[in-house]
Design an enzyme around this catalytic site. Structure first.
Site, PDB file in Angstrom:
ATOM      1  CD  GLU A 179      -3.218   0.654   2.051  1.00 20.57           C
ATOM      2  OE1 GLU A 179      -3.313  -0.488   2.533  1.00 20.57           O
ATOM      3  OE2 GLU A 179      -4.009   1.566   2.307  1.00 20.57           O
ATOM      4  CD  GLU A 213      -2.948   0.913  -4.138  1.00 25.54           C
ATOM      5  OE1 GLU A 213      -2.924   0.349  -3.020  1.00 25.54           O
ATOM      6  OE2 GLU A 213      -3.967   0.983  -4.838  1.00 25.54           O
ATOM      7  CB  CYS A 271      -7.123  -3.398   5.949  1.00 26.07           C
ATOM      8  SG  CYS A 271      -6.651  -1.814   6.541  1.00 26.07           S
ATOM      9  CB  SER A 313      -5.624   0.653  -1.033  1.00 26.74           C
ATOM     10  OG  SER A 313      -4.675  -0.356  -1.199  1.00 26.74           O
ATOM     11  CE  LYS A 371     -10.421  -8.132   8.671  1.00 27.85           C
ATOM     12  NZ  LYS A 371      -9.697  -7.715   7.470  1.00 27.85           N
ATOM     13  CD  GLU A 402     -11.368  -9.095   4.212  1.00 28.59           C
ATOM     14  OE1 GLU A 402     -10.992  -9.540   5.302  1.00 28.59           O
ATOM     15  OE2 GLU A 402     -10.876  -8.074   3.697  1.00 28.59           O
ATOM     16  CD  GLU A 411     -14.388  -9.463  -4.697  1.00 32.78           C
ATOM     17  OE1 GLU A 411     -14.710 -10.279  -3.801  1.00 32.78           O
ATOM     18  OE2 GLU A 411     -15.098  -8.496  -5.014  1.00 32.78           O
ATOM     19  CB  CYS A 425      -9.335  -3.903  14.675  1.00 28.69           C
ATOM     20  SG  CYS A 425      -9.441  -3.936  12.901  1.00 28.69           S
TER      21      CYS A 425
HETATM   22 FE1  HC1 Z   1      -8.157  -5.485  11.911  1.00 34.94          FE
HETATM   23 FE2  HC1 Z   1      -6.582  -5.690   9.939  1.00 34.94          FE
HETATM   24  S1  HC1 Z   1      -6.293  -4.234  11.642  1.00 34.94           S
HETATM   25  S2  HC1 Z   1      -8.765  -5.054   9.737  1.00 34.94           S
HETATM   26  O1  HC1 Z   1      -8.914  -3.921  12.224  1.00 34.94           O
HETATM   27  O2  HC1 Z   1      -6.036  -4.450   8.601  1.00 34.94           O
HETATM   28  O3  HC1 Z   1     -10.378  -7.392  12.017  1.00 34.94           O
HETATM   29  O4  HC1 Z   1      -7.126  -6.207  14.590  1.00 34.94           O
HETATM   30  O5  HC1 Z   1      -6.852  -8.114  11.518  1.00 34.94           O
HETATM   31  O6  HC1 Z   1      -7.007  -7.904   7.952  1.00 34.94           O
HETATM   32  O7  HC1 Z   1      -3.776  -6.582  10.381  1.00 34.94           O
HETATM   33  C1  HC1 Z   1      -9.588  -6.638  12.121  1.00 34.94           C
HETATM   34  C2  HC1 Z   1      -7.610  -5.919  13.668  1.00 34.94           C
HETATM   35  C3  HC1 Z   1      -7.098  -6.998  11.284  1.00 34.94           C
HETATM   36  C4  HC1 Z   1      -6.793  -7.060   8.679  1.00 34.94           C
HETATM   37  C5  HC1 Z   1      -4.812  -6.282  10.169  1.00 34.94           C
END
Ligand code: HC1
Ligand code: SF4
Length: 573
Positions: free
Chosen positions: A278, A281, A298, A318, A357, A360, A365, A502
């Site tokens: 990133e 990028e 993220c 991103s 998550k 996700e 993808e 998070c």
């Molecule tokens: Fe997160 Fe991440 S910080 S998104 O908040 O970018 O869930 O902790 O795991 O993938 O590293 C959550 C936290 C986590 C991702 C990272």
């Protein structure tokens, strides 16, 4: 200031204070159920009623403002009886399968029944028609347990600016649900799970994936590896009585090995890798006139929010996958090759503070290894339940290290778990890549803290880089509207769906409204994350030796063809 008495005791509080707040000031706890400080202050459930001298009826303390000379009584026979009747009526229409409820022993209704000394329920009769909705990949609704407090509704509308759940129908038929009583899977819910954290009972919970993981752990054919999100190391201890924000980074590998995982790795490794991609990028877009502001990608709740509500910003996102997904893609390619394991035999589990998550990892993808890159996601609460079931007390575990190579990380990876952390981690790397000089003060305090929207200007090689950070989607809305209306301009924006980032994720340990009254748990966990960073020997992602080795042996360099194939994606409207 206003002077009043509560149960004969003198109190002085500022004008505008409620009776509930004034009582807490003198250590008196008035029971509440629908009240959630700053979020749901509607006086609906009537659990907090008190007698106010001269008032005609009992008053709801959570919305009743103090006035000069007021006399309040919080513990009269009339007050106690009114609260009991209210509670018994709620219980009479409640699914009382408490021992099998996910919120057993952490339920505000159950606790109140105990505190108010309810011995039997005087009222019996018809129960409302209930719905069990488990079509969402992340959130399960069980309205047989809903007490119509509306805490989830206010959170979804006001904290997250989403507003996909509301009270439908009227009277006894009232049900908190999406429009036309559809499933959460059919509406533009972003799976953030903030409604679960607001729910006082078990009407909302995460989709339980523990069985999938138990099965994988028992399968001798499977090589089961696990990654731990940054925020989990400052929250899992809470489930084992270690206090809010206790740092348990090294106890986690010990506990998970004993549960049977073949390797214990760290999402912080994925976070360092994300920064490499990133950061480059960002520089690429900056130098070659690419779309700016670049917005972090993220947080899957934020991505879904952007897709539904702000598609005009999709090109700003991103192209980097999240650390969780980068980890999964690397595990089933590079790691599989290195270890000589057939990737079809690798089962990747993530332990996340996040319910989105779960969604996700199932997105189409996220299969660039040729398999689903991450097989199962457990929330902090689910892994706590598994450990308890196996008789493993995290608090009593020795300190152990994560496994190599995907368990090696830096402090920059750790701070991803707090709002502003992704931005700060990126700046640490971007600065050094651009200037070739060592960054003297690596702590970018301007992007830290719990303020909803933060802005900073960072000078790199004479160029002023304007950055902004938002957490909680209602704040994201405000920030994006400002950018859209050209009221503000930035080069780089971090957005996290959950308030606090998070650490405040929808899969984290749940605090009661009572505890949330006094404790800013997100700030406590966030501070713990920064402490984790301070104690790390390496604090910049580009210094991570395992990431450097991954580039040398496999990826080539950031933004290489291989990196694009495995670590990047595009979100299209
Ligand atoms: Fe997160 Fe991440 S910080 S998104 O908040 O970018 O869930 O902790 O795991 O993938 O590293 C959550 C936290 C986590 C991702 C990272
Ligand atoms: Fe609203 Fe988030 Fe709950 Fe979905 S998961 S209903 S978006 S608070």
């Amino acid at each position: 200031m206003v002077n009043l008495t509560i149960d004969g005791e003198k109190v002085q509080v500022p004008k505008g204070t409620t009776v509930l707040e004034a009582a807490r000031k003198i250590g008196k706890k008035i029971p509440t159920l629908c009240f959630l400080k700053g979020i749901n202050e509607i006086g609906a459930c009537r659990m907090c009623v008190v007698e106010v001298k001269g008032a005609r009826a009992l008053q709801a303390a959570c919305v009743y403002p103090v006035s000069e000379g007021m006399e309040v009584y919080t513990n009269t026979p009339a007050v106690r009886e009114a609260r009991k009747v209210t509670l018994e009526l709620l219980l009479s229409d409640h699914n009382l399968e408490c021992p099998t409820c996910v919120r057993n022993l952490n339920c505000e209704l159950q606790k109140l029944a105990e505190e108010l000394g309810i011995k039997s329920i005087r009222f019996t009769g018809e129960k409302h028609k209930a719905k069990y909705d488990d079509f969402s990949p992340s959130i399960v609704r069980d309205t047989s347990k809903c007490i119509l407090c509306r805490r989830c509704v206010s959170t979804c509308h006001n904290v997250q600016g989403v507003g996909v759940i509301s009270p439908n129908h009227r009277g006894f038929e009232t049900m908190v649900a999406p429009v036309y009583d559809m499933s959460l899977a059919e509406v533009a819910c972003v799976n953030c799970g903030q409604c679960i954290l607001a729910c006082p009972v078990g009407a909302l919970k995460e989709k339980d994936d523990t069985d999938k993981v138990w099965q994988a752990l028992q399968d001798p054919e499977k090589h089961v590896i696990v990654q731990i999100a940054p925020a989990v190391r400052v929250s899992l201890g809470e489930e084992f009585g270690l206090g809010r924000g206790a740092i348990v980074t090294k106890k986690i590998p010990a506990a998970l090995r004993r549960l049977g995982f073949d390797r214990v790795f760290d999402t912080d490794f994925g976070a360092d890798l994300t920064i490499m991609e990133e950061g480059h990028e960002f520089l690429e877009r900056l130098e070659h006139g690419g779309k700016l502001p670049l917005i972090t990608s993220c947080s899957p709740g934020w991505i879904k929010f952007c897709e539904h509500y702000y598609p005009e910003f999709l090109e700003n996102l991103s192209t980097c996958k999240s650390p969780q997904q980068m980890f999964g893609a690397v595990a089933k390619t590079y790691y599989a090759q290195k270890m000589g394991i057939d990737p079809s035999k690798i089962f990747v589990v993530s332990i996340m503070p996040c319910t989105a998550k779960k969604y996700e990892c199932q997105r189409p993808e996220m299969r660039s290894s040729g398999y689903q890159d991450v097989d199962a996601v457990l929330t902090t609460r689910e892994i706590a339940r598994m450990l308890k079931e196996a008789g493993i007390n995290l608090a009593a575990m020795p300190d152990e290290e994560f496994d190599e190579p995907l368990g090696i990380s830096t402090g920059a990876g750790a701070i991803f778990g707090a709002t502003g952390g992704v931005m700060e981690a990126a700046l640490r790397t971007v600065y050094e890549v651009v200037t070739g000089k060592e960054l003297e003060n690596i702590e970018f305090t301007g992007v830290r803290g719990v303020e909803g929207i933060k802005e900073a200007v960072v000078e790199i090689n004479g160029m002023k880089i304007k950055v902004a950070v938002a957490h909680g989607l209602a704040n994201a809305r405000k920030l994006l509207d400002r950018v859209k209306n050209k009221e503000a301009e930035y080069h780089f924006i971090e957005i996290m769906a959950c308030p606090g980032g998070c650490v405040g994720g929808g899969g984290q340990p749940i605090l009661s409204a009572d505890e949330r009254f006094d404790v800013d748990y997100r700030a406590i966990r966030g501070n713990a994350i920064y402490e984790v960073d301070r104690k790390m020997p390496l604090r910049k992602s580009h210094e991570n030796p395992a990431v450097q080795q991954l580039y040398k042996e496999f990826l080539g360099k950031p933004l290489s063809e291989k990196s694009h194939e495995l670590l990047h994606t595009h979100y299209t409207p």
